[in-house]
Write a protein that holds these residues in place. Sequence first.
Motif, PDB file in Angstrom:
ATOM      1  N   LYS A   1     -59.098 -66.111  98.948  1.00 22.54           N
ATOM      2  CA  LYS A   1     -58.046 -65.438  98.170  1.00 22.54           C
ATOM      3  C   LYS A   1     -58.452 -65.282  96.704  1.00 22.54           C
ATOM      4  O   LYS A   1     -58.155 -64.266  96.063  1.00 22.54           O
ATOM      5  CB  LYS A   1     -56.729 -66.223  98.274  1.00 22.54           C
TER       6      LYS A   1
ATOM      7  N   VAL B   1     -54.672 -72.881  97.945  1.00 17.05           N
ATOM      8  CA  VAL B   1     -55.473 -71.793  97.375  1.00 17.05           C
ATOM      9  C   VAL B   1     -56.894 -71.878  97.931  1.00 17.05           C
ATOM     10  O   VAL B   1     -57.593 -72.869  97.732  1.00 17.05           O
ATOM     11  CB  VAL B   1     -55.492 -71.878  95.836  1.00 17.05           C
TER      12      VAL B   1
ATOM     13  N   VAL C   1     -54.581 -64.565  90.468  1.00 18.06           N
ATOM     14  CA  VAL C   1     -54.425 -65.677  91.422  1.00 18.06           C
ATOM     15  C   VAL C   1     -53.045 -66.313  91.244  1.00 18.06           C
ATOM     16  O   VAL C   1     -52.340 -66.596  92.221  1.00 18.06           O
ATOM     17  CB  VAL C   1     -55.542 -66.734  91.225  1.00 18.06           C
TER      18      VAL C   1
ATOM     19  N   THR D   1     -52.621 -61.764  98.787  1.00 16.96           N
ATOM     20  CA  THR D   1     -51.479 -62.677  98.661  1.00 16.96           C
ATOM     21  C   THR D   1     -51.487 -63.755  99.737  1.00 16.96           C
ATOM     22  O   THR D   1     -52.134 -63.623 100.765  1.00 16.96           O
ATOM     23  CB  THR D   1     -50.143 -61.916  98.768  1.00 16.96           C
ATOM     24  N   THR D   2     -50.708 -64.796  99.459  1.00 14.02           N
ATOM     25  CA  THR D   2     -50.343 -65.718 100.528  1.00 14.02           C
ATOM     26  C   THR D   2     -48.957 -65.299 100.981  1.00 14.02           C
ATOM     27  O   THR D   2     -48.153 -64.821 100.182  1.00 14.02           O
ATOM     28  CB  THR D   2     -50.290 -67.177 100.022  1.00 14.02           C
TER      29      THR D   2
ATOM     30  N   VAL E   1     -48.256 -73.874  98.599  1.00 18.43           N
ATOM     31  CA  VAL E   1     -49.401 -72.962  98.461  1.00 18.43           C
ATOM     32  C   VAL E   1     -50.710 -73.748  98.494  1.00 18.43           C
ATOM     33  O   VAL E   1     -50.883 -74.700  97.739  1.00 18.43           O
ATOM     34  CB  VAL E   1     -49.320 -72.192  97.119  1.00 18.43           C
TER      35      VAL E   1
ATOM     36  N   ASN F   1     -58.967 -61.688  94.550  1.00 18.36           N
ATOM     37  CA  ASN F   1     -58.331 -61.420  93.256  1.00 18.36           C
ATOM     38  C   ASN F   1     -59.344 -61.241  92.132  1.00 18.36           C
ATOM     39  O   ASN F   1     -59.110 -60.484  91.187  1.00 18.36           O
ATOM     40  CB  ASN F   1     -57.325 -62.527  92.933  1.00 18.36           C
TER      41      ASN F   1
ATOM     42  N   SER G   1     -57.725 -63.032 105.794  1.00 20.51           N
ATOM     43  CA  SER G   1     -56.675 -62.238 105.132  1.00 20.51           C
ATOM     44  C   SER G   1     -56.333 -60.990 105.932  1.00 20.51           C
ATOM     45  O   SER G   1     -57.208 -60.412 106.595  1.00 20.51           O
ATOM     46  CB  SER G   1     -57.141 -61.819 103.730  1.00 20.51           C
TER      47      SER G   1
ATOM     48  N   ASN H   1     -50.611 -63.523  92.752  1.00 18.93           N
ATOM     49  CA  ASN H   1     -50.669 -63.151  94.167  1.00 18.93           C
ATOM     50  C   ASN H   1     -50.800 -64.338  95.116  1.00 18.93           C
ATOM     51  O   ASN H   1     -50.275 -64.292  96.230  1.00 18.93           O
ATOM     52  CB  ASN H   1     -51.852 -62.204  94.393  1.00 18.93           C
ATOM     53  N   VAL H   2     -51.519 -65.343  94.708  1.00 19.19           N
ATOM     54  CA  VAL H   2     -51.735 -66.491  95.595  1.00 19.19           C
ATOM     55  C   VAL H   2     -50.664 -67.554  95.358  1.00 19.19           C
ATOM     56  O   VAL H   2     -50.132 -68.122  96.306  1.00 19.19           O
ATOM     57  CB  VAL H   2     -53.149 -67.087  95.405  1.00 19.19           C
ATOM     58  N   CYS H   3     -50.349 -67.772  94.097  1.00 13.83           N
ATOM     59  CA  CYS H   3     -49.365 -68.824  93.765  1.00 13.83           C
ATOM     60  C   CYS H   3     -47.941 -68.278  93.700  1.00 13.83           C
ATOM     61  O   CYS H   3     -47.021 -68.993  93.307  1.00 13.83           O
ATOM     62  CB  CYS H   3     -49.741 -69.504  92.456  1.00 13.83           C
TER      63      CYS H   3
END
Lengths: 178, 328
Positions: B68, B64, B150, A9-10, B62, B72, B5, B153-155
Amino acid sequence: MTIVTLDPTTGFGSGEEFPLALRPETLKGQVLGVVANGLGDSEAMFDAIASALTDADGLAGVCKVVKHSVAVPPQPEQWAELLANATVAVTGFGGCGSCSTRSMRDALDLEAAGIPAVCVVHSALEPAVRAMDRLVGADEYPVIVIDYPHNPTAVWTKDESAMLAARVLDAVRLRLTR
Amino acid sequence: MSFVSDTHSFDSFEDALEGQFELGVTDGLPVVPPTPERVAEMLAAGGVSGETILGEVPTRDVLVTAEKVAINAVMAGCLPEYFPVVLAAVRAFLQPKANAHSTTATLAGAAHTVIVNGPIRHDIGVHGGQACFGPGFRPNATIGRALRLVIRNVCRTVPGVLDRASFSWPLRYSFCFAEDEEATAWTPLHVKLGYEREQSVVTIQSIMRLFQVTEFAPESEEILTTAYEIARHMGLQRDEWAGDGRSVVLVIGPEHYRRLVADGWTKESIADWLYPRLVADTAGKFDQKVTLASPDNIWVVTAGGPGIAQSWWFIPHLATPTHELILR
């Protein structure tokens, strides 16, 4: 055997406190920026809010922009117009998932630019805009909430829009002044 | 290789598997634990360093990074050789006109499809034939899932937080397929978009509505008539921000393209024939204008297997389709 995994995650939240813009004492002489996202019939509500504040509070003017899509930032020229003219602002209507969070972001971006702002959202989307608060470190940023039985996606009659404007007027005034 | 991370430690593989659920980072299905070794292998296969920035979602602050995305992709079950496709898919998804915030926070629960063109389809086995929209094909399932993880979890598109879909839908687990370029002599999608046939490309289309076009009539015009009538069932309103690039995708299956090819139709003539019928003025609640700027906004793709006489419409959310070259 120990297994190490990497976090996918971010992070959420900048960890820094978000400074709010300094509010004027009254709305007299202020220029109200209206950042309308065009959702449903909500533009009519914002027009009624602007009109009522002009009459009752002595606004010096209104600078309204209607965004080109419900969940995008104002166009660069719209943003420039707001920064050049507005001294206080209202954004919304936050009645769908992406437009509510984007409208909240519009309000926060205006605050960051020194323009006191408030976002009008539906209660169904309050958790979404709270997520946007946390994202920028503006926890519990005040919003104005419209509740059921009024439709979240702003499918409202003309009378309903006018009635909602009248209902939120005091809250708009309160949020934009000190 | 070093990573930026945070890390999590577990006493066993089983704990690591269960631990991902506790961390709240899965789509509800088990994921492959993203160990540093697996992630390093993924990055190496993609030929990128972890800090490479693939794009951003400005509304959410965010950025990316490839690291990351690799994490994922491991979790999704991708093999390292799939990673160049995942990287291109994420880059395409993050292009501004793909409207990442709007298409993933929406109440309407829009999904995204990843369409793969070019030689990499055969190299890694992205499937475009029978049952290609469904389960059973590892590249399809895991590349599409990697993009969704992605997004999650990332966005930061977590249900109940920034994912506000009222219902959401199964396409949000994974949706990736290849164009069956060899099925007809028609020009493949990526070549129509300006790429060389030997290049490999991903195209991302947001999907607000998915319509099945089932028409058993042998006449090709009857097939296309059913297609436009179904697309007009709910229409498509213009979105000023998405502008003239907003497009629909029509995936034509074998029983339909067989008839269309026999009658001399091409992708271009299909789009030219459909366009005026799609954009004709709204005539009723279930006969609405599909607002498109030109016939070029009807993207025809071939895929699927023989049997039922079927094609599919992908009607977009507030975005335009985007595409990226797959770098290998």
